[in-house]
Design a protein around this motif. Structure first.
Motif, short mmCIF file in Angstrom:
data_model
loop_
_atom_site.label_atom_id
_atom_site.label_comp_id
_atom_site.label_asym_id
_atom_site.label_seq_id
_atom_site.Cartn_x
_atom_site.Cartn_y
_atom_site.Cartn_z
N UNK A 92 0.85 -1.19 0.00
CA UNK A 92 0.00 0.00 0.00
C UNK A 92 0.88 1.24 0.00
N UNK A 93 0.33 2.38 -0.39
CA UNK A 93 1.07 3.62 -0.16
C UNK A 93 0.19 4.64 0.52
N UNK A 94 0.86 5.47 1.27
CA UNK A 94 0.20 6.52 2.02
C UNK A 94 -0.05 7.70 1.09
N UNK A 95 -1.23 8.25 1.11
CA UNK A 95 -1.52 9.41 0.26
C UNK A 95 -0.97 10.67 0.92
N UNK A 96 -0.06 11.33 0.22
CA UNK A 96 0.67 12.44 0.81
C UNK A 96 -0.26 13.56 1.29
N UNK A 97 -1.31 13.82 0.53
CA UNK A 97 -2.14 14.99 0.86
C UNK A 97 -3.41 14.64 1.60
N UNK A 98 -3.60 13.37 1.93
CA UNK A 98 -4.80 12.96 2.68
C UNK A 98 -4.36 12.16 3.89
N UNK A 99 -4.09 12.84 5.01
CA UNK A 99 -3.58 12.13 6.18
C UNK A 99 -4.49 10.96 6.57
N UNK A 100 -3.87 9.80 6.83
CA UNK A 100 -4.65 8.64 7.25
C UNK A 100 -5.28 7.87 6.11
N UNK A 101 -5.05 8.32 4.86
CA UNK A 101 -5.63 7.58 3.72
C UNK A 101 -4.53 6.82 2.99
N UNK A 102 -4.87 5.65 2.50
CA UNK A 102 -3.93 4.78 1.81
C UNK A 102 -4.50 4.36 0.47
N UNK A 103 -3.60 4.02 -0.44
CA UNK A 103 -4.03 3.41 -1.69
C UNK A 103 -3.47 1.99 -1.73
N UNK A 104 -4.33 1.05 -2.06
CA UNK A 104 -3.92 -0.34 -2.13
C UNK A 104 -3.37 -0.63 -3.52
N UNK A 105 -2.19 -1.28 -3.58
CA UNK A 105 -1.62 -1.63 -4.88
C UNK A 105 -2.26 -2.89 -5.45
N UNK A 106 -2.95 -3.63 -4.58
CA UNK A 106 -3.61 -4.86 -5.03
C UNK A 106 -4.90 -4.55 -5.78
N UNK A 107 -5.85 -3.91 -5.10
CA UNK A 107 -7.15 -3.66 -5.74
C UNK A 107 -7.29 -2.22 -6.21
N UNK A 108 -6.27 -1.41 -5.99
CA UNK A 108 -6.24 -0.02 -6.46
C UNK A 108 -7.25 0.88 -5.79
N UNK A 109 -7.88 0.41 -4.72
CA UNK A 109 -8.86 1.26 -4.03
C UNK A 109 -8.20 1.99 -2.87
N UNK A 110 -8.86 3.05 -2.43
CA UNK A 110 -8.37 3.80 -1.28
C UNK A 110 -9.08 3.34 -0.02
N UNK A 111 -8.39 3.48 1.10
CA UNK A 111 -9.03 3.14 2.37
C UNK A 111 -8.37 3.91 3.50
N UNK A 112 -8.99 3.85 4.67
CA UNK A 112 -8.42 4.46 5.87
C UNK A 112 -8.78 3.55 7.04
N UNK A 113 -8.35 3.94 8.23
CA UNK A 113 -8.63 3.12 9.41
C UNK A 113 -10.14 3.04 9.67
N UNK A 114 -10.89 3.97 9.11
CA UNK A 114 -12.35 3.96 9.28
C UNK A 114 -13.04 2.92 8.39
N UNK A 115 -12.40 2.60 7.27
CA UNK A 115 -13.04 1.73 6.28
C UNK A 115 -13.42 0.38 6.90
N UNK A 116 -14.66 0.00 6.69
CA UNK A 116 -15.11 -1.29 7.20
C UNK A 116 -15.43 -1.30 8.68
#
Ligand SMILES: [Zn+2]
Length: 218
Positions: A47-71
């Protein structure tokens, strides 16, 4: 909430751990992912951390974004993560239950929001009151509240090892492979406390794998 794991550290400590939204997110991430952020949808740790969206990540597997809130119930809420964590502490620490009016006052939010939060927290945590787990292999892991961030896949904070100060509250988790999980909040990492918490969480296991726990007397 009888039988719930009662936090044994003061409210001031959770206030300190959540004094900024950034700190609160880091604490919630540690509780959820134990140091290795993983995609909620596909489980990838690439995964990579989105520089301009604190706490948001992009998954390299499914290409979707998520955060600790997701799910989690936090996903559908506008309340800050810091408010969720403080609310969680207040709910867990009041043995007779806390009214949504009082909770709202303590958290500085409307009673309606407090009611929603309490309802979701109780639903989310209800599994924690159940009996100790059994399993072929049970993994025991520890997370120290307020430990500095560990190295994450795809960049992000690096360096310092997670702290293990005796004053840091500890969250101990026991997870049966392919089965259920339990957790307990304890005040220190003393062997006696870890040992007592462990036997309260695990009924039987052929193998107990201690992930990051200090050795215990057998
Ligand atoms: Zn994914």
């Amino acid at each position: 909430m009888a039988g719930m794991p009662k936090p044994q550290f003061p409210f001031a400590e959770i206030v300190r751990l959540t004094e900024t939204e950034e700190k609160a997110i880091a604490f919630a991430e540690d509780l959820r992912w134990r140091g290795e952020v993983a995609c909620h949808r596909c489980g990838s740790v690439s995964i990579s951390r989105l520089a301009h969206r604190p706490g948001r990540y992009r998954c390299h597997g499914c290409r979707k974004q998520f955060s600790v809130r997701t799910g989690t119930p936090m996903e559908s809420s506008r309340l800050p993560v810091s408010v969720w964590l403080r609310g969680l502490w207040l709910i867990l620490s009041s043995s007779k239950g806390i009214s949504s009016l009082k909770l709202g006052e303590m958290l500085g939010i409307q009673q309606r929001s407090a009611w929603f939060l309490a309802h979701r927290v109780r639903a989310m945590m209800s599994w924690a009151v159940r009996a100790p787990i059994s399993g072929e292999t049970v993994e025991l892991d520890e997370v120290y509240a307020g430990a500095p961030p560990r190295q994450r896949a795809g960049g992000g904070p690096t360096g310092a090892k997670p702290g293990r100060g005796p004053r840091r509250p500890l969250v101990l988790t026991a997870a049966a492979r392919g089965g259920e999980a339990r957790f307990k909040l304890i005040a220190s990492h003393s062997r006696t406390e870890i040992s007592a918490a462990t036997s309260a969480m695990i009924r039987s296991a052929n193998t107990v794998m201690r992930m990051r726990c200090p050795p215990m007397p057998s």
